[in-house]
Design an enzyme around this catalytic site. Structure first.
Site, PDB file in Angstrom:
ATOM      1  N   GLN A  98      10.452  -1.557   4.617  1.00 41.81           N
ATOM      2  CA  GLN A  98      10.241  -0.326   3.855  1.00 41.81           C
ATOM      3  C   GLN A  98      11.428   0.622   4.011  1.00 41.81           C
ATOM      4  O   GLN A  98      11.879   1.228   3.035  1.00 41.81           O
ATOM      5  CB  GLN A  98       8.947   0.346   4.292  1.00 41.81           C
ATOM      6  CG  GLN A  98       7.703  -0.445   3.942  1.00 41.81           C
ATOM      7  CD  GLN A  98       6.424   0.237   4.398  1.00 41.81           C
ATOM      8  OE1 GLN A  98       6.450   1.317   4.986  1.00 41.81           O
ATOM      9  NE2 GLN A  98       5.302  -0.399   4.145  1.00 41.81           N
ATOM     10  N   SER A 125      12.102  -3.021   9.648  1.00 42.11           N
ATOM     11  CA  SER A 125      11.268  -2.392   8.626  1.00 42.11           C
ATOM     12  C   SER A 125      11.844  -2.632   7.243  1.00 42.11           C
ATOM     13  O   SER A 125      12.891  -2.072   6.881  1.00 42.11           O
ATOM     14  CB  SER A 125      11.143  -0.880   8.870  1.00 42.11           C
ATOM     15  OG  SER A 125      10.464  -0.257   7.798  1.00 42.11           O
ATOM     16  N   SER A 162       3.631  -6.644  -1.725  1.00 45.54           N
ATOM     17  CA  SER A 162       5.002  -6.132  -1.665  1.00 45.54           C
ATOM     18  C   SER A 162       5.732  -6.323  -2.987  1.00 45.54           C
ATOM     19  O   SER A 162       6.426  -5.429  -3.478  1.00 45.54           O
ATOM     20  CB  SER A 162       5.773  -6.835  -0.546  1.00 45.54           C
ATOM     21  OG  SER A 162       5.240  -6.529   0.716  1.00 45.54           O
ATOM     22  N   ARG A 222       7.114  -3.526  -5.955  1.00 47.13           N
ATOM     23  CA  ARG A 222       8.504  -3.504  -6.414  1.00 47.13           C
ATOM     24  C   ARG A 222       8.623  -3.817  -7.898  1.00 47.13           C
ATOM     25  O   ARG A 222       9.521  -3.304  -8.576  1.00 47.13           O
ATOM     26  CB  ARG A 222       9.324  -4.477  -5.557  1.00 47.13           C
ATOM     27  CG  ARG A 222       9.516  -3.941  -4.127  1.00 47.13           C
ATOM     28  CD  ARG A 222       9.782  -5.045  -3.117  1.00 47.13           C
ATOM     29  NE  ARG A 222      10.074  -4.532  -1.779  1.00 47.13           N
ATOM     30  CZ  ARG A 222       9.156  -4.112  -0.907  1.00 47.13           C
ATOM     31  NH1 ARG A 222       7.868  -4.147  -1.245  1.00 47.13           N
ATOM     32  NH2 ARG A 222       9.519  -3.672   0.286  1.00 47.13           N
ATOM     33  N   GLY A 268       1.727   3.379   2.521  1.00 44.78           N
ATOM     34  CA  GLY A 268       3.005   3.703   3.130  1.00 44.78           C
ATOM     35  C   GLY A 268       4.169   3.136   2.342  1.00 44.78           C
ATOM     36  O   GLY A 268       5.244   3.749   2.274  1.00 44.78           O
ATOM     37  N   ARG A 283      -6.614  -5.112   7.038  1.00 46.25           N
ATOM     38  CA  ARG A 283      -6.269  -6.348   7.739  1.00 46.25           C
ATOM     39  C   ARG A 283      -7.139  -6.550   8.986  1.00 46.25           C
ATOM     40  O   ARG A 283      -7.458  -7.686   9.329  1.00 46.25           O
ATOM     41  CB  ARG A 283      -4.780  -6.361   8.085  1.00 46.25           C
ATOM     42  CG  ARG A 283      -3.903  -6.277   6.830  1.00 46.25           C
ATOM     43  CD  ARG A 283      -2.512  -6.778   7.053  1.00 46.25           C
ATOM     44  NE  ARG A 283      -1.657  -6.395   5.937  1.00 46.25           N
ATOM     45  CZ  ARG A 283      -1.602  -7.046   4.767  1.00 46.25           C
ATOM     46  NH1 ARG A 283      -2.364  -8.111   4.565  1.00 46.25           N
ATOM     47  NH2 ARG A 283      -0.799  -6.622   3.796  1.00 46.25           N
ATOM     48  N   ASP A 322       2.370  -8.175   9.839  1.00 42.87           N
ATOM     49  CA  ASP A 322       1.069  -7.899   9.214  1.00 42.87           C
ATOM     50  C   ASP A 322       0.020  -8.952   9.559  1.00 42.87           C
ATOM     51  O   ASP A 322      -1.184  -8.712   9.435  1.00 42.87           O
ATOM     52  CB  ASP A 322       1.203  -7.817   7.691  1.00 42.87           C
ATOM     53  CG  ASP A 322       1.804  -6.498   7.237  1.00 42.87           C
ATOM     54  OD1 ASP A 322       1.752  -5.531   8.009  1.00 42.87           O
ATOM     55  OD2 ASP A 322       2.326  -6.439   6.111  1.00 42.87           O
ATOM     56  N   ARG A 378      -3.182  -0.995  15.391  1.00 42.96           N
ATOM     57  CA  ARG A 378      -3.772  -2.321  15.288  1.00 42.96           C
ATOM     58  C   ARG A 378      -3.840  -3.043  16.629  1.00 42.96           C
ATOM     59  O   ARG A 378      -4.691  -3.912  16.821  1.00 42.96           O
ATOM     60  CB  ARG A 378      -3.016  -3.165  14.242  1.00 42.96           C
ATOM     61  CG  ARG A 378      -3.312  -2.727  12.817  1.00 42.96           C
ATOM     62  CD  ARG A 378      -2.569  -3.543  11.783  1.00 42.96           C
ATOM     63  NE  ARG A 378      -2.952  -3.116  10.434  1.00 42.96           N
ATOM     64  CZ  ARG A 378      -2.284  -3.433   9.347  1.00 42.96           C
ATOM     65  NH1 ARG A 378      -1.192  -4.172   9.411  1.00 42.96           N
ATOM     66  NH2 ARG A 378      -2.702  -3.020   8.153  1.00 42.96           N
ATOM     67  N   ARG A 404       1.273   8.915   9.513  1.00 37.59           N
ATOM     68  CA  ARG A 404       2.226   7.829   9.724  1.00 37.59           C
ATOM     69  C   ARG A 404       3.658   8.355   9.708  1.00 37.59           C
ATOM     70  O   ARG A 404       4.003   9.245   8.923  1.00 37.59           O
ATOM     71  CB  ARG A 404       2.028   6.731   8.677  1.00 37.59           C
ATOM     72  CG  ARG A 404       0.657   6.064   8.831  1.00 37.59           C
ATOM     73  CD  ARG A 404       0.372   5.053   7.746  1.00 37.59           C
ATOM     74  NE  ARG A 404       1.228   3.892   7.844  1.00 37.59           N
ATOM     75  CZ  ARG A 404       1.157   2.857   7.013  1.00 37.59           C
ATOM     76  NH1 ARG A 404       0.273   2.857   6.028  1.00 37.59           N
ATOM     77  NH2 ARG A 404       1.958   1.829   7.163  1.00 37.59           N
TER      78      ARG A 404
END
Length: 413
Positions: free
Chosen positions: A168, A166, A20, A24, A93, A373, A300, A331, A121
């Site tokens: 995101q 979220s 992450s 960024r 994503g 994952r 996650d 998942r 997605r």
């Protein structure tokens, strides 16, 4: 990948840089003026997708793979160039959603595409708030990629409450706010990772001039070793220089609640992110019921938590994790299907899982669903079961942890 159990983990691991934060760092370095250096960057497939997108928009980014280092010559807030072709986000994503927010404020047209998995997605979650900001953005059926973004007549700040947890979506809105008139407020009902806010503050201190960034180890990658050492008798490991941002440490809280022997030492702050060393050794785990409010801090990590629960005494109940259905694969269904192949006592809920610990486990042939994952979580589970198991299609691990198996063979005994 063939895995022989029953094993234990011993030694010191330096997990790869946080995914992450690496995303960024590339984004903020690219829209700042001058040079930004990024040390310990995660150079996985997802991050490379973000780098390629900014290169297409005229940003010079140099990669030193030997040292996991990036050198970014930023173009400034208003210096991005119109790409000559669609921006390919690959499987990422994060790349697509964050760039959608950033591109909504540009004065040029752009299109974001992705691979087959990413193309399924949901993107309406960022399309809707960006439209509320007066963004000119559309997707297939207004929900899926490709995402087409056109210059707007001027973005406007909004007061927005996230309908789901979220980071995101939150980050897309915050990036768009850099180009919006007026004030933007984002309210979240559940805590999510705040790396965008921290890095935005870090760069804004010097009015978006290039900075030096050190990316701490990814706690989501560290989670596999934390669970592995907790369930494998005789294990004792140290994870060095891991990010311990409180919006991400849900995995530590959960494992401690399950009876895990975990301690964080040497905590310090680096470019506004807390970093520490995590010590873990084997301890019998017990089943617990996770509070749904914690999901924003560890969604996650649910696949590997489910693996740990399979070896715990009692029942573990996970609710509030419906977001897992919209990751690289569903998942929830994937982890239920595969853990049952190992003899796991597990069932799916609409938004989570119920796992009952059992001693009747056996090796099996497992499918990753091309989800990094899932592949790593299954590998940890197989490592604690007597006999030979196989996890198929493990190349997907390159998305977040290219050296996962290399690290595993170094510490397994």
């Amino acid at each position: 990948m063939e895995i022989i159990g029953k094993k234990k983990l011993k030694g010191e691991i330096k997990v790869p840089g946080d995914k992450s934060i690496s995303h960024r760092a590339v984004i903020f370095g690219s829209i700042s003026k001058g040079e930004t250096t990024v040390e310990n960057a995660l150079l996985s497939e997802d991050i490379i997708s973000t780098i390629k997108c900014f290169r297409e928009m005229g940003v010079k980014i140099l990669i030193n793979e030997e040292e996991d280092k990036l050198r970014i010559i930023g173009n400034g807030l208003y210096g991005l160039k119109k790409p000559s072709r669609p921006l390919d986000c690959g499987n990422s994503g994060t790349t697509m959603r964050l760039l959608s927010g950033l591109l909504a404020g540009q004065d040029f047209e752009s299109t974001l595409i992705g691979d087959e998995s990413l193309s399924k997605r949901p993107m309406d979650r960022i399309i809707n708030p960006l439209r509320k900001m007066n963004g000119n953005i559309a997707g297939a059926d207004d929900k899926y990629p490709p995402i087409n973004i056109y210059p707007s007549k001027g973005l406007q700040g909004i007061d927005y409450t996230l309908p789901m947890a979220s980071a995101q979506v939150k980050s897309a809105i915050l990036l768009a706010s850099l180009y919006a008139n007026g004030e933007t407020k984002v309210e979240e009902k559940k805590i999510t990772r705040d790396h965008t806010e921290r890095m935005m503050e870090y760069f804004s201190e010097d009015d978006f001039i290039g900075k030096n960034i050190y990316v701490p180890g990814d706690i989501s990658s560290a989670a596999f070793w934390m669970v592995g050492a907790s369930i494998m008798k005789g294990s004792s490991i140290v994870l060095k220089d891991v990010g311990v941002n409180p919006t991400r440490t849900g995995i530590i809280d959960v494992l401690k609640s399950m009876g895990g022997n975990i301690e964080v030492k040497n905590i310090r702050n680096i470019n506004k992110e807390p970093v520490g060393d995590i010590y873990i050794s084997y301890s019998p785990l017990r089943g617990i019921e996770l509070d749904p409010s914690i999901m924003g801090r560890l969604v996650d990590e649910i696949p590997v938590i489910a693996v740990g629960a399979m070896f715990a005494q009692g029942t573990t109940i996970i609710r509030g994790a419906g977001e897992l259905k919209y990751k690289e694969t569903d998942r929830i269904q994937a982890i239920v299907t595969e853990l049952k192949k190992l003899g796991g006592n597990i069932e799916a809920l609409e938004d989570g899982l119920i796992i009952k610990g059992t001693d009747a486990l056996h090796p099996g042939v497992l499918e990753s669903y091309d989800d990094h994952r899932i592949a790593m979580a299954l590998s940890i589970g197989a490592l604690n079961i007597e006999g030979k198991s196989k996890v198929t299609n493990t190349k997907c691990i390159n998305i977040s942890y290219p050296k996962f198996y290399e690290s595993l063979w170094e510490i397994v005994e």
